[in-house]
Design a protein around this motif. Structure first.
Motif, mmCIF file in Angstrom:
data_model
loop_
_atom_site.group_PDB
_atom_site.id
_atom_site.type_symbol
_atom_site.label_atom_id
_atom_site.label_comp_id
_atom_site.label_asym_id
_atom_site.label_seq_id
_atom_site.Cartn_x
_atom_site.Cartn_y
_atom_site.Cartn_z
ATOM 1 N N ASP A 88 0.835 -1.207 0.000
ATOM 2 C CA ASP A 88 0.000 0.000 0.000
ATOM 3 C C ASP A 88 0.872 1.260 0.000
ATOM 4 O O ASP A 88 0.606 2.212 -0.741
ATOM 5 N N ALA A 89 1.940 1.249 0.811
ATOM 6 C CA ALA A 89 2.814 2.425 0.891
ATOM 7 C C ALA A 89 3.525 2.667 -0.437
ATOM 8 O O ALA A 89 3.640 3.807 -0.907
ATOM 9 N N ALA A 90 4.000 1.595 -1.074
ATOM 10 C CA ALA A 90 4.708 1.748 -2.356
ATOM 11 C C ALA A 90 3.746 2.243 -3.432
ATOM 12 O O ALA A 90 4.076 3.158 -4.200
ATOM 13 N N ALA A 91 2.556 1.650 -3.498
ATOM 14 C CA ALA A 91 1.576 2.065 -4.510
ATOM 15 C C ALA A 91 1.234 3.544 -4.327
ATOM 16 O O ALA A 91 1.173 4.310 -5.300
ATOM 17 N N ALA A 92 1.052 3.967 -3.069
ATOM 18 C CA ALA A 92 0.701 5.365 -2.789
ATOM 19 C C ALA A 92 1.809 6.308 -3.261
ATOM 20 O O ALA A 92 1.526 7.383 -3.793
ATOM 21 N N HIS A 93 3.082 5.888 -3.104
ATOM 22 C CA HIS A 93 4.213 6.689 -3.576
ATOM 23 C C HIS A 93 4.129 6.954 -5.071
ATOM 24 O O HIS A 93 4.622 7.967 -5.564
ATOM 25 N N ALA A 94 3.567 6.003 -5.786
ATOM 26 C CA ALA A 94 3.459 6.134 -7.240
ATOM 27 C C ALA A 94 2.120 6.735 -7.658
ATOM 28 O O ALA A 94 1.821 6.796 -8.855
ATOM 29 N N GLY A 95 1.302 7.122 -6.664
ATOM 30 C CA GLY A 95 0.045 7.801 -6.992
ATOM 31 C C GLY A 95 -1.183 6.905 -7.020
ATOM 32 O O GLY A 95 -2.263 7.357 -7.390
ATOM 33 N N PHE A 96 -1.033 5.622 -6.627
ATOM 34 C CA PHE A 96 -2.177 4.708 -6.583
ATOM 35 C C PHE A 96 -2.601 4.533 -5.127
ATOM 36 O O PHE A 96 -2.007 3.740 -4.398
ATOM 37 N N THR A 97 -3.610 5.279 -4.717
ATOM 38 C CA THR A 97 -4.019 5.197 -3.309
ATOM 39 C C THR A 97 -5.005 4.047 -3.122
ATOM 40 O O THR A 97 -5.694 3.638 -4.059
ATOM 41 N N GLY A 98 -5.044 3.510 -1.896
ATOM 42 C CA GLY A 98 -6.009 2.472 -1.551
ATOM 43 C C GLY A 98 -5.766 1.148 -2.249
ATOM 44 O O GLY A 98 -6.703 0.438 -2.581
ATOM 45 N N PHE A 99 -4.512 0.789 -2.449
ATOM 46 C CA PHE A 99 -4.196 -0.509 -3.073
ATOM 47 C C PHE A 99 -4.293 -1.614 -2.026
ATOM 48 O O PHE A 99 -3.539 -1.629 -1.047
ATOM 49 N N VAL A 100 -5.229 -2.529 -2.229
ATOM 50 C CA VAL A 100 -5.421 -3.651 -1.299
ATOM 51 C C VAL A 100 -5.280 -4.954 -2.089
ATOM 52 O O VAL A 100 -6.247 -5.460 -2.655
ATOM 53 N N PRO A 101 -4.057 -5.495 -2.155
ATOM 54 C CA PRO A 101 -3.856 -6.715 -2.935
ATOM 55 C C PRO A 101 -4.547 -7.920 -2.305
ATOM 56 O O PRO A 101 -4.629 -8.013 -1.073
ATOM 57 N N ASP A 102 -5.058 -8.818 -3.145
ATOM 58 C CA ASP A 102 -5.624 -10.082 -2.646
ATOM 59 C C ASP A 102 -4.769 -11.275 -3.078
ATOM 60 O O ASP A 102 -5.154 -12.424 -2.881
ATOM 61 N N ALA A 103 -3.625 -10.997 -3.709
ATOM 62 C CA ALA A 103 -2.729 -12.068 -4.151
ATOM 63 C C ALA A 103 -1.296 -11.576 -4.041
ATOM 64 O O ALA A 103 -0.988 -10.449 -4.417
ATOM 65 N N CYS A 104 -0.428 -12.429 -3.511
ATOM 66 C CA CYS A 104 1.013 -12.174 -3.555
ATOM 67 C C CYS A 104 1.661 -13.408 -4.160
ATOM 68 O O CYS A 104 1.611 -14.496 -3.578
ATOM 69 N N LEU A 105 2.237 -13.230 -5.357
ATOM 70 C CA LEU A 105 2.986 -14.302 -6.009
ATOM 71 C C LEU A 105 4.446 -14.167 -5.596
ATOM 72 O O LEU A 105 5.026 -13.086 -5.706
ATOM 73 N N LEU A 106 5.016 -15.254 -5.092
ATOM 74 C CA LEU A 106 6.420 -15.262 -4.679
ATOM 75 C C LEU A 106 7.204 -16.076 -5.706
ATOM 76 O O LEU A 106 6.837 -17.222 -5.998
ATOM 77 N N ASN A 107 8.237 -15.477 -6.265
ATOM 78 C CA ASN A 107 9.090 -16.132 -7.262
ATOM 79 C C ASN A 107 10.481 -16.336 -6.666
ATOM 80 O O ASN A 107 11.056 -15.390 -6.149
ATOM 81 N N ARG A 108 11.024 -17.541 -6.802
ATOM 82 C CA ARG A 108 12.396 -17.779 -6.334
ATOM 83 C C ARG A 108 13.287 -18.152 -7.518
ATOM 84 O O ARG A 108 12.997 -19.085 -8.258
ATOM 85 N N TYR A 109 14.378 -17.378 -7.680
ATOM 86 C CA TYR A 109 15.335 -17.589 -8.768
ATOM 87 C C TYR A 109 16.648 -18.091 -8.194
ATOM 88 O O TYR A 109 17.119 -17.564 -7.183
ATOM 89 N N GLU A 110 17.250 -19.066 -8.895
ATOM 90 C CA GLU A 110 18.629 -19.436 -8.611
ATOM 91 C C GLU A 110 19.438 -19.121 -9.858
ATOM 92 O O GLU A 110 18.861 -18.748 -10.882
ATOM 93 N N ALA A 111 20.749 -19.227 -9.786
ATOM 94 C CA ALA A 111 21.585 -18.900 -10.954
ATOM 95 C C ALA A 111 21.053 -19.631 -12.181
ATOM 96 O O ALA A 111 20.734 -20.815 -12.127
ATOM 97 N N GLY A 112 20.930 -18.903 -13.283
ATOM 98 C CA GLY A 112 20.457 -19.493 -14.533
ATOM 99 C C GLY A 112 18.955 -19.379 -14.735
ATOM 100 O O GLY A 112 18.481 -19.469 -15.868
#
Ligand code: MD6
Ligand code: FE
Length: 194
Positions: free
Chosen positions: A82-106
């Motif tokens: 929410d804080a990051a979205a507001a910094h960019a001008g998008f107020t009231g951002f309430v995500p309902d999904a967080c996708l987590l990606n894990r990268y290793e070399a390559g």
């Protein structure tokens, strides 16, 4: 908009929350609809999770590996998004999904658009942790030559408005070491999917 180091202040709490999520819903390599194993390992938190299999891409409230709902979205995730979205001008951002990606070399992510979300007026907030990566930020056509944006531990990117459907990807990661995350990069993307 790239917010350099925006997540550093909450680094310790973020990493704790990450451990709690992956204890309940471990990272796994999904298969594309075309049958290819993705080099990036994924999991989710929140009411909806992004999944891919032979049937296609979709958001699903149930983790197909456990048969249970995805782990809840930690409060620190919601506050940061929410804080990051507001910094960019998008107020009231309430995500309902967080996708987590894990990268290793390559590991890499080929050029794609994020278009499985219901309301494309909502931004996506992306948090980079661990070893650095080169992000490819393309145009609205797959053939548009992408800009290369280096992303380091703690950087946060907010996408929205006219940029929401731009093609993007991640170049193959170079081997590296991060004092907290070892040989890996973890990216969190927050979305309003439903
Ligand atoms: C990554 N991120 O940085 C992959 N998509 O590992 C994405 O695919 C992405 O960072 C949409 C919006 C922001 C992103
Ligand atoms: Fe994406």
């Amino acid at each position: 908009m790239v917010l350099r180091g925006f997540a550093l202040a909450s680094e310790a709490v973020l990493l704790q929350a990450l451990d709690a999520i992956t204890a309940q819903a471990p990272f796994r390599h999904l298969v594309t609809p075309g049958g290819l194993r993705m080099s990036v390992a994924m999991t989710n938190a929140g009411p909806l999770g992004w999944v891919s299999d032979r049937r296609g891409y979709r958001y699903d409230p149930i983790d197909p590996d456990s048969g249970r709902p995805w782990p809840p979205m930690p409060a620190v995730f919601l506050q940061l998004a929410d804080a990051a979205a507001a910094h960019a001008g998008f107020t009231g951002f309430v995500p309902d999904a967080c996708l987590l990606n894990r990268y290793e070399a390559g590991a890499r992510l080929s050029l794609h658009q994020d278009r499985d979300e219901r309301d494309l007026g909502q931004p996506i907030v992306s948090v980079s942790l661990g070893i650095p990566a080169v992000f490819l930020f393309g145009g609205l056509q797959r053939a548009d030559r992408p800009q290369r944006v280096p992303l380091a531990h703690g950087d946060v990117v907010v996408w929205g408005g006219p940029a929401r459907l731009r093609y993007h990807g991640v170049l193959p990661l170079k081997p590296n070491h991060h004092p907290l995350l070892g040989e890996t990069r973890i990216n969190l993307t927050f979305r309003r999917a439903g």
